[in-house]
Structures are given as structure tokens and as C-alpha cells.
Design a protein around this motif. Structure first.
Motif, short mmCIF file in Angstrom:
data_model
loop_
_atom_site.label_atom_id
_atom_site.label_comp_id
_atom_site.label_asym_id
_atom_site.label_seq_id
_atom_site.Cartn_x
_atom_site.Cartn_y
_atom_site.Cartn_z
N SER A 10 0.82 -3.20 4.59
CA SER A 10 1.57 -2.03 4.13
C SER A 10 0.64 -0.99 3.50
N THR A 11 1.12 0.25 3.46
CA THR A 11 0.36 1.34 2.83
C THR A 11 0.20 1.08 1.34
N GLU A 12 1.26 0.55 0.71
CA GLU A 12 1.20 0.25 -0.73
C GLU A 12 0.07 -0.73 -1.03
N GLY A 67 6.97 6.76 1.47
CA GLY A 67 6.03 6.18 2.43
C GLY A 67 4.98 7.17 2.88
#
Length: 307
Positions: free
Chosen positions: A277-279, A63
């Protein structure tokens, strides 16, 4: 996870060592930078950033690693807008190619100090007033929309910083080579190179007002915000010499950069209700920039064929 002080000291120590190696060894002699050298150094800086990102991932988890890479990609891409300005400034003041590298070196050094101060201030502000993130988001959204509608033509001499410098700074009328300050008629005066350096620093400061709040939209960790910024800025000089002749071909890059800011600004505004989300952020940012570059190259290629 709180980042140990030793990591901050170690990271900055390595950065200073790399800059000293660059200035005192690799570019000790004043010369123009070739395309081949620019490509190799650009790849080297990118490789170092990827290696550092992998270390972050190994130490703090996937993450945090993705936060670093997303922040790095945002900052690296937004730095390309600096390149457009640098090309205009150097052309306007007729700065020879063999002088540009040293100017950009001192410009990068100043940028690291300014951005470090801005990141520390932003972190302290967010810790004290969590709602400030929404102000950042609104500003980033506004900046993206403004960039999308912005006319790219710019007259350097009409910039406020240039007008103020010419009015208040004692400027030398002679060509003083690589010197920034000279003594003329018994007075200390600033050279043309100093004026250009001021413009470079102010340009970076203005763009940092967009990029740093944008990275806070990805992570609140000051170490990740700072290191992703620094890793991107370190590669800016070599990227400039690599892309300086091709910036006019990237006709849709500013649309891509504006779209990235609009996305990040929107993400910051809605994160309390609909977190992204970061993804997904990394995927969206990468896709937008990739599409902007591909479409630009296709259009430039068609124009070349028509000629």
C-alpha cells in the motif's frame, strides 16, 4: 480520474511565476546566499509543497494525497544526491558562491523541461505496455544496489560529459563573469559557467533516470508524478545552500537513499503478486531516511567529540 488541462496550465503558470519572482525580485542582485535565508526559503518551498499536497488530498481523496507525498519524499530525498555532486563540481571549477544561485536557477529550469518530457514518455510507455513497470522495477533495484556499493569519491574532470565538452565545444580561456557565451577572436565561445551548467543539467538527467521510474512505482497518474517531481526540484537550490557545508556529515545518507531505491524496485517487481500500500510505502521510505540521517549525525557528533 483524468486531470483537466486547466490544472496542468495553472500549475505550470504558478511555477513559472514563482521562478520569475525568485530570479527577478528576491535574487535580482548577485550575492552569496546565507544559511538563514537558505533555511527560510527551504521551509517556504516545503510549506508550498505540503499546501499543494493538501489541496490534492481535498480534491482527489486521501489515497491520491498519500501518493503525492510519497512521490515528493522520494524525489526530495534522492535530490540530496545531486547536492553531493554540485558541491564537488562547484569546488572543482572554483565557482564563487555569488554565481552558484543563478547557475542552479537555470539548472532547475532545464530540469523541469527534461523531467516533464521524461514523465510524459514514461506514462505513454506504461499505458501501451503495462509490463514495462517490471523493467523499471528491475532497473531501480539495480540502481539501488549499485549506489549501495558505489565509491563516493569522484574526479569531476574525468566525467565523460566534461571530457566531451572540452573536446568538442569552443571554450573561452578567460573569466567572463556571469556570461555563458562570449565572442572571442571573432568566434562565439562558451564560458566556464556554461560548461558547469551542462554538467549540472546532465547530473540531474542521470539522477532523474532513477527517481522518475521510482515514483511510477507509487502512482501511474502523470499529474501526481510530475507535480511531486517539480515541487521537490523547486526546493533543491535552497536545500543545496543549506546543506552544502554539512554533506560530509551525512555519511550514511547514501545508504539510506540506496535502501529507498531497493525497496521501491522490489515493490514494483512484486506488485502483481504482493501489492504494498501507499501508506506502508510512505512509512518505510520516511523511516529509512530518518534513520540514515540520525545515525549519520550521531556518528559525526562522536567524531567531533574525539577531536
Amino acid at each position: 480520474m483524468e486531470t483537466p488541462l486547466s490544472f496542468w496550465i495553472g500549475f505550470n503558470g504558478v511555477v513559472l511565476a514563482l521562478l520569475a519572482l525568485d530570479l527577478c525580485v528576491l535574487h535580482r542582485e548577485k550575492r552569496a546566499i546565507s544559511i538563514k535565508e537558505s533555511l527560510l526559503t527551504t521551509l517556504a518551498w516545503v510549506a508550498l509543497a505540503i499546501g499543494f499536497g493538501m489541496w490534492i488530498t481535498h480534491r482527489n481523496g486521501t489515497g491520491t494525497g498519500l501518493q503525492f507525498f510519497t512521490g515528493y519524499l522520494i524525489e526530495y530525498s534522492l535530490s540530496m544526491d545531486n547536492i553531493f555532486i554540485f558541491v564537488l563540481v562547484f569546488a572543482s571549477f572554483k565557482i564563487a558562491p555569488d554565481k552558484q544561485h543563478r547557475l542552479l536557477f537555470w539548472g532547475v529550469l532545464g530540469a523541469l523541461v527534461m523531467r516533464g518530457a521524461m514523465i510524459l514518455a514514461g506514462t505513454a510507455l506504461l499505458r501501451q505496455f503495462e509490463w514495462v513497470i517490471y523493467l523499471f522495477g528491475a532497473y531501480i533495484l539495480y540502481a539501488g544496489i549499485s549506489m549501495l556499493m558505489h565509491k563516493k569519491d569522484m574526479e569531476v574532470e574525468k566525467l565523460l560529459v566534461v571530457q566531451l565538452a572540452r573536446r568538442f565545444l569552443p571554450l573561452s580561456s578567460k573569466d567572463e563573469g556571469d556570461r555563458l557565451v562570449v565572442r572571442e577572436d571573432g568566434r562565439l565561445k562558451f564560458t566556464l559557467l556554461f560548461l558547469v551548467l551542462v554538467i549540472v543539467e546532465m547530473t540531474d538527467l542521470i539522477f532523474a533516470l532513477d527517481s522518475i521510474p521510482a515514483i511510477f512505482g507509487v502512482t501511474r497518474d502523470p499529474f501526481i508524478v510530475y507535480t511531486s517531481n517539480v515541487c521537490a526540484i523547486l526546493g533543491l537550490r535552497s536545500l543545496y545552500f543549506l546543506l552544502a557545508g554539512a554533506v560530509k556529515s551525512l555519511v550514511y545518507l547514501h545508504v539510506g537513499l540506496a535502501s529507498v531505491l531497493i525497496f521501491i524496485g522490489t515493490k514494483m517487481l512484486i506488485e502483481g503478486f504482493f501489492p504494498i500500500s501507499t501508506e506502508l510505502s510512505l512509512l518505510v521510505v520516511g523511516s529509512i531516511l530518518g534513520l540514515a540521517v540520525i545515525v549519520s549525525l550521531v556518528k559525526s557528533g562522536k567524531k567531533t567529540v574525539k577531536i
